[in-house]
Write a protein that holds these residues in place. Sequence first.
Motif, short mmCIF file in Angstrom:
data_model
loop_
_atom_site.label_atom_id
_atom_site.label_comp_id
_atom_site.label_asym_id
_atom_site.label_seq_id
_atom_site.Cartn_x
_atom_site.Cartn_y
_atom_site.Cartn_z
N ALA A 41 -4.20 5.12 4.57
CA ALA A 41 -2.88 4.99 3.96
C ALA A 41 -2.98 5.04 2.45
O ALA A 41 -4.04 4.81 1.86
N LYS A 42 -1.86 5.32 1.84
CA LYS A 42 -1.69 5.27 0.39
C LYS A 42 -0.82 4.06 0.09
O LYS A 42 0.26 3.90 0.65
N ASN A 43 -1.29 3.18 -0.80
CA ASN A 43 -0.54 2.01 -1.24
C ASN A 43 0.11 2.33 -2.58
O ASN A 43 -0.55 2.85 -3.48
N ILE A 44 1.38 2.01 -2.69
CA ILE A 44 2.15 2.31 -3.89
C ILE A 44 2.70 0.98 -4.42
O ILE A 44 3.37 0.24 -3.69
N TYR A 45 2.41 0.70 -5.69
CA TYR A 45 2.80 -0.57 -6.29
C TYR A 45 3.72 -0.34 -7.48
O TYR A 45 3.42 0.47 -8.35
N SER A 46 4.83 -1.07 -7.56
CA SER A 46 5.72 -0.95 -8.71
C SER A 46 5.13 -1.63 -9.94
O SER A 46 5.43 -1.25 -11.06
N GLY A 47 4.29 -2.61 -9.73
CA GLY A 47 3.75 -3.37 -10.85
C GLY A 47 2.26 -3.21 -11.04
O GLY A 47 1.62 -4.08 -11.63
N GLY A 48 1.68 -2.13 -10.53
CA GLY A 48 0.23 -1.99 -10.65
C GLY A 48 -0.22 -0.57 -10.36
O GLY A 48 0.58 0.36 -10.34
N THR A 49 -1.50 -0.42 -10.10
CA THR A 49 -2.11 0.88 -9.86
C THR A 49 -2.10 1.19 -8.37
O THR A 49 -2.47 0.36 -7.55
N ASP A 50 -1.67 2.40 -8.03
CA ASP A 50 -1.68 2.84 -6.63
C ASP A 50 -3.12 2.91 -6.12
O ASP A 50 -4.06 3.05 -6.91
N SER A 51 -3.28 2.81 -4.80
CA SER A 51 -4.63 2.84 -4.24
C SER A 51 -4.62 3.46 -2.85
O SER A 51 -3.57 3.58 -2.22
N ASN A 52 -5.79 3.85 -2.41
CA ASN A 52 -5.98 4.35 -1.05
C ASN A 52 -6.59 3.23 -0.22
O ASN A 52 -7.32 2.39 -0.73
N ASN A 53 -6.29 3.24 1.08
CA ASN A 53 -6.79 2.22 1.97
C ASN A 53 -7.17 2.88 3.28
O ASN A 53 -6.41 3.70 3.79
N SER A 54 -8.32 2.55 3.82
CA SER A 54 -8.68 3.05 5.15
C SER A 54 -9.57 2.03 5.84
O SER A 54 -10.28 1.26 5.20
#
Length: 176
Positions: free
Chosen positions: A68-81
Motif C-alpha cells: 500500500a501507499k500511505n498518504i499523510y496530510s501532515g508528513g511524508t508519504d510512505s510505502n508499506n508492505s
Amino acid sequence: MSSLIKLDEETISSAVSSVSLGASDWNSTYNVYKVIYSNVSVSATNTIDIQFLANGSANTSANYSMSAKNIYSGGTDSNNSTVDNTDIALGNTINNSSNQQSNAHIYLFNFNDAGEYSFITFEETAYNPSVVGRQGGGVLKVSQANNGVLFKAGTGNMNSGKFTLYGIKKWLDIIW
C-alpha cells in the motif's frame, strides 16, 4: 438503477472484538463484491484489519500479503508492505480519542473460485489527528472459495462503526 446489491450490514454501537460480513448472508452469484465501512473507532491505538471467511470461519493462517501507499496530510508519504501475516491491515493507526475514526472502500475478487487466490483492493482514510489515507491491495495465498470477511482491531475492540457488504451486478445485467 443501482449496480450495488446490499447483502449484509452490521452496525457497532458498543465494543466488539470483530465484525463478520457474508457467511450465511453470502450470495455467490456475483464476481466482485464491495465493502464500505464508516466511522469506525477503537478502544486502543491500532489499525483495522481484515481476514477472509471460508465456510463462515476466518482464515487465520500466515498467508496474507499486502502492499500500500500511505498518504499523510501532515508528513511524508510512505510505502508499506507485509508478507505472510495473519491478516491485512487496511489503514493507518488510529487512537481511541473520540474524533479519530477510519473509513474505507474495499473490493473483493475471486472469492467464489476455489482454484484461485482471493484478493482485495482498498482505499482507507482516517483522522489520527492528521488526515491520513492508504491505498493498496492484499491477497490470501491459499486456493479456496471464501464467503465473507471479518474485520477486527489490531488489538482491543472496535467501539463504533457501520459495515456494509454489496454484490456488484455485471453491467449487462443492469441494462437488460
